[in-house]
Scaffold this active site. Structure first.
Site, PDB file in Angstrom:
ATOM      1  N   ILE A 255       0.830  -1.337   0.011  1.00 23.16           N
ATOM      2  CA  ILE A 255       0.248   0.036  -0.110  1.00 23.16           C
ATOM      3  C   ILE A 255       0.596   1.589  -0.041  1.00 23.16           C
ATOM      4  CG2 ILE A 255      -1.894   0.894   1.298  1.00 23.16           C
ATOM      5  CD1 ILE A 255      -2.880  -1.548   2.633  1.00 23.16           C
TER       6      ILE A 255
ATOM      7  N   CYS B 136      15.424   4.542  14.187  1.00 19.10           N
ATOM      8  CA  CYS B 136      15.777   4.192  15.734  1.00 19.10           C
ATOM      9  C   CYS B 136      16.651   5.118  15.909  1.00 19.10           C
ATOM     10  CB  CYS B 136      16.736   3.314  15.524  1.00 19.10           C
ATOM     11  SG  CYS B 136      17.978   3.151  14.379  1.00 19.10           S
TER      12      CYS B 136
ATOM     13  N   GLU C 228       8.665   4.188  22.367  1.00 22.51           N
ATOM     14  CA  GLU C 228       9.303   4.492  21.470  1.00 22.51           C
ATOM     15  C   GLU C 228       7.671   4.784  20.850  1.00 22.51           C
ATOM     16  OE1 GLU C 228      11.694   1.829  19.091  1.00 22.51           O
ATOM     17  OE2 GLU C 228      12.913   3.199  18.379  1.00 22.51           O
TER      18      GLU C 228
HETATM   19  P1  NDP Z   1       8.564  -5.728  14.287  1.00 26.61           P
HETATM   20  O1  NDP Z   1       9.289  -5.466  15.375  1.00 26.61           O
HETATM   21  O2  NDP Z   1       7.488  -6.295  14.011  1.00 26.61           O
HETATM   22  O3  NDP Z   1       9.365  -5.958  12.651  1.00 26.61           O
HETATM   23  C1  NDP Z   1      11.115  -5.414  12.508  1.00 26.61           C
HETATM   24  C2  NDP Z   1      10.739  -7.093  11.115  1.00 26.61           C
HETATM   25  O4  NDP Z   1      10.353  -8.282  12.235  1.00 26.61           O
HETATM   26  C3  NDP Z   1       9.897  -7.553  10.223  1.00 26.61           C
HETATM   27  O5  NDP Z   1      10.205  -7.815   9.419  1.00 26.61           O
HETATM   28  C4  NDP Z   1       8.367  -8.094  10.641  1.00 26.61           C
HETATM   29  O6  NDP Z   1       8.172  -8.697   9.741  1.00 26.61           O
HETATM   30  C5  NDP Z   1       9.538  -9.108  11.487  1.00 26.61           C
HETATM   31  N1  NDP Z   1       8.773  -9.827  12.460  1.00 26.61           N
HETATM   32  C6  NDP Z   1       7.685  -9.972  13.401  1.00 26.61           C
HETATM   33  N2  NDP Z   1       7.455 -11.274  14.173  1.00 26.61           N
HETATM   34  C7  NDP Z   1       8.151 -11.661  13.727  1.00 26.61           C
HETATM   35  C8  NDP Z   1       8.334 -12.464  14.388  1.00 26.61           C
HETATM   36  N3  NDP Z   1       7.635 -13.231  15.055  1.00 26.61           N
HETATM   37  N4  NDP Z   1      10.083 -13.482  14.100  1.00 26.61           N
HETATM   38  C9  NDP Z   1      10.869 -13.501  13.562  1.00 26.61           C
HETATM   39  N5  NDP Z   1      10.115 -11.914  12.392  1.00 26.61           N
HETATM   40  C10 NDP Z   1       8.996 -11.172  12.658  1.00 26.61           C
HETATM   41  O7  NDP Z   1       8.472  -4.246  14.143  1.00 26.61           O
HETATM   42  P2  NDP Z   1       6.799  -3.456  13.457  1.00 26.61           P
HETATM   43  O8  NDP Z   1       6.868  -3.250  12.024  1.00 26.61           O
HETATM   44  O9  NDP Z   1       5.917  -4.666  13.817  1.00 26.61           O
HETATM   45  O10 NDP Z   1       6.957  -1.878  14.686  1.00 26.61           O
HETATM   46  C11 NDP Z   1       6.633  -2.028  15.445  1.00 26.61           C
HETATM   47  C12 NDP Z   1       7.701  -1.087  16.219  1.00 26.61           C
HETATM   48  O11 NDP Z   1       8.918  -1.336  16.692  1.00 26.61           O
HETATM   49  C13 NDP Z   1       7.597   0.294  15.749  1.00 26.61           C
HETATM   50  O12 NDP Z   1       6.609   1.152  16.135  1.00 26.61           O
HETATM   51  C14 NDP Z   1       8.930   1.027  16.326  1.00 26.61           C
HETATM   52  O13 NDP Z   1       8.742   1.624  17.794  1.00 26.61           O
HETATM   53  C15 NDP Z   1       9.822  -0.301  16.309  1.00 26.61           C
HETATM   54  N6  NDP Z   1      11.061  -0.422  15.452  1.00 26.61           N
HETATM   55  C16 NDP Z   1      11.560  -0.398  15.617  1.00 26.61           C
HETATM   56  C17 NDP Z   1      12.856  -0.344  14.587  1.00 26.61           C
HETATM   57  C18 NDP Z   1      14.339  -0.111  13.808  1.00 26.61           C
HETATM   58  O14 NDP Z   1      14.883   0.550  13.564  1.00 26.61           O
HETATM   59  N7  NDP Z   1      14.597   0.140  15.592  1.00 26.61           N
HETATM   60  C19 NDP Z   1      12.079  -0.569  12.842  1.00 26.61           C
HETATM   61  C20 NDP Z   1      10.964  -1.053  12.946  1.00 26.61           C
HETATM   62  C21 NDP Z   1      10.001  -0.881  14.483  1.00 26.61           C
HETATM   63  P3  NDP Z   1       6.490  -8.031   9.049  1.00 26.61           P
HETATM   64  O15 NDP Z   1       6.928  -6.647   9.134  1.00 26.61           O
HETATM   65  O16 NDP Z   1       6.415  -8.921   8.695  1.00 26.61           O
HETATM   66  O17 NDP Z   1       5.970  -7.592  10.552  1.00 26.61           O
END
Ligand code: NDP
Length: 491
Positions: A23, A286, A385
């Site tokens: 999207i 992050c 965060e």
């Molecule tokens: P997640 O930590 O859930 O996602 C990061 C990656 O992990 C994605 O590729 C996700 O896949 C994958 N993932 C999700 N669940 C699992 C699992 N059980 N085992 C292995 N891999 C998994 O982040 P979100 O996208 O849900 O974002 C939520 C929050 O995380 C944000 O609001 C922010 O606070 C934080 N965040 C921090 C980041 C950083 O740079 N440190 C980057 C992104 C988010 P999928 O996308 O398909 O769920």
């Protein structure tokens, strides 16, 4: 846009035939159906990576030979710069100039690790002086094996590059699971790998959801190394899954980074860096410096200028000229950011700017640049965060108070300090509990320098030579040199 998974050098349909809607967060239009891989596809990808590592040429090649591929990848990224940046904007929402910056950094990352791969040849072993002349010991570095890499959506291609480039440079083979929200450029990297003739199985890319594709990758017994960037909650799951087989795990988990502004700072510069620290990439960074501490004598002046400047930021579709703030990546994240602002407000914060949906948009996940003040250190918005364009501001009276407040967090990724007194900046930088410290700026990131956090912000370091070490393991080779029999059991 790619419609298949990249496994063993070929484009494959997901075995269960699923798709993921991609999207555009600026228009909410579905722009693509990406392949949705599942555990069976992860199995195929890991098996290809395992075979490529155990029997293929990649880990045995010289670093210089691997560097040739990395440089070709860098060159191809640069050749496709505009097209990749446009995909990044449509996938993630970020303004085009930011996307172009990211793509250039991604190319630079492959180029940088090509150089480090060559250096591996120059230093193939290290002699370790021993206290016993009958023995000689040397140390060699070897690739860990199959790396399972899981990346987030905030810098889709760049976060992929931070993992794939050092892993390949080290001689590992890779299975990449990018975020389901932003799969487009990860798959384009598969095409680039194919165009460069990368041996089959060296890089495999399985798009899919966290539970369906990410989790099976973390649990797979043939994966030796897990490298993850994302939330603390998911990072914890990755670590637990990796514990089963005692996999090598590195985690980059974000934070709630402080920015301390002392009263002798130039107010315009302070406001510029505060804004760069929280509004770049819609605050989905992050290391975003989302907790700002301003010394009392200049608090009112800095806050007033910040509120004024935040209100003037040009918000819009990342493809439009002059846009400085695009939409939040997804409906889910948009809702989460708005809920966090609301919770901050109900727990006592005052909304000094923004505070909700940006005005003038009937579609897209746009949130106005938001400044929250007057909250306690217990306030949700101050502690957690938010990952959106939301900055929390408090004042302080003394240096000690600022340092104590800044360190009062379970996170420790980054921190910034601003003052004309450089000795004070250095002192405060040393006192702050974070892996990345900025003095008189916020956010500049260099491929050469280590990146990673203290406390719950993660384990290990990416980038620089530290990023390469993430994918290497150390072997000592010790020889007995003496002509004398050892003579313990057999005299
Ligand atoms: P997640 O930590 O859930 O996602 C990061 C990656 O992990 C994605 O590729 C996700 O896949 C994958 N993932 C999700 N669940 C699992 C699992 N059980 N085992 C292995 N891999 C998994 O982040 P979100 O996208 O849900 O974002 C939520 C929050 O995380 C944000 O609001 C922010 O606070 C934080 N965040 C921090 C980041 C950083 O740079 N440190 C980057 C992104 C988010 P999928 O996308 O398909 O769920």
């Amino acid at each position: 846009m790619q419609t298949h998974l990249f496994i063993n050098g070929a484009w494959e349909s997901p075995l269960r035939g699923g798709t993921l809607e991609v999207i555009d967060p600026a228009t909410e239009a579905v722009i693509h159906q990406a392949p949705a891989g599942t555990a069976e596809d992860i199995d195929r990808a890991v098996s290809a990576a395992r075979t490529a590592f155990d029997t293929g040429p990649w880990p045995k090649m010289s670093g210089a030979d691997r560097a040739v591929y990395l440089r070709k990848i860098a060159r191809k990224i640069t050749e496709k710069r505009e097209a990749l940046a446009l995909l990044e904007v449509r996938d993630n929402g970020k303004p085009l100039p930011e996307a172009l910056w990211d793509i250039d950094d991604a190319a630079g990352c492959f180029e940088f690790y090509a150089g480090l791969a060559e250096e591996l040849d120059a230093n193939p072993e290290e002699i370790v002086p021993l206290g016993d002349a009958r023995f000689a010991s040397k140390v060699v570095q070897e690739p860990i094996g199959v790396a399972g890499t899981i990346t987030p959506w905030n810098y889709p291609l760049l976060m992929v590059s931070w993992k794939v480039a050092p892993a390949l440079a080290a001689g590992c083979t890779v299975v990449l699971k990018p975020s389901e929200l932003t799969p487009l450029n990860a798959l384009e990297l598969g095409l680039i790998a194919q165009e460069t003739g990368l041996p089959p199985g060296v890089l495999n890319i399985v798009t899919g959801t966290g539970p369906d594709a990410g989790e099976p990758l973390t649990r797979h017994p043939d994966v030796d190394k897990l490298a993850f960037t994302g939330s603390v909650a998911t990072g914890r799951k990755v670590m637990i899954a990796g514990a089963q087989d005692i996999k090598n795990v590195s985690l980059e988990l974000g934070g709630k980074s402080p920015f301390i502004v002392f009263a002798d700072s130039d107010i315009e510069q302070a406001v510029e860096w505060i804004m760069f620290g929280i509004f770049w990439n819609q605050g989905q960074v992050c290391s975003a410096t989302s907790r700002v501490l301003i010394e009392a004598p200049v608090y009112d002046a800095v806050l007033a200028r910040l509120v004024e400047a935040a209100g003037k930021i040009r918000i819009g579709n990342g493809l439009d000229d002059g846009t400085l703030l695009g939409p939040i990546v997804s409906r889910g994240q948009y809702d989460k950011v708005l809920a966090a602002i609301e919770r901050g407000r109900t727990e006592g914060a005052t909304i000094a700017a923004g505070g909700g949906r940006a005005e003038g948009f009937d579609r897209g996940y746009f949130i106005a640049p938001t400044v929250l003040t007057g909250m306690s250190e217990d306030n949700y918005a101050w502690r957690e965060e938010i990952f959106g364009p939301v900055v929390c501001v408090r004042s302080f009276e003394t240096e000690d108070e600022a340092v104590r407040s800044a360190n009062n967090s379970r996170f420790g990724l980054a921190a910034a300090v601003m003052s004309k007194d450089l000795a004070r900046c250095e002192r405060v930088a040393r006192a702050l509990q974070a892996g990345i410290l900025w003095i008189n700026c916020s956010q500049p990131t260099f491929t050469e320098a280590p990146w990673g956090g203290y406390k719950q912000s993660g384990i290990g370091r990416e980038l620089g030579r530290w990023g390469l070490s993430n994918y290497l393991q150390t072997k000592q080779i010790t020889s007995y040199l003496s002509d004398e029999p050892w003579g313990w059991y057999i005299k």
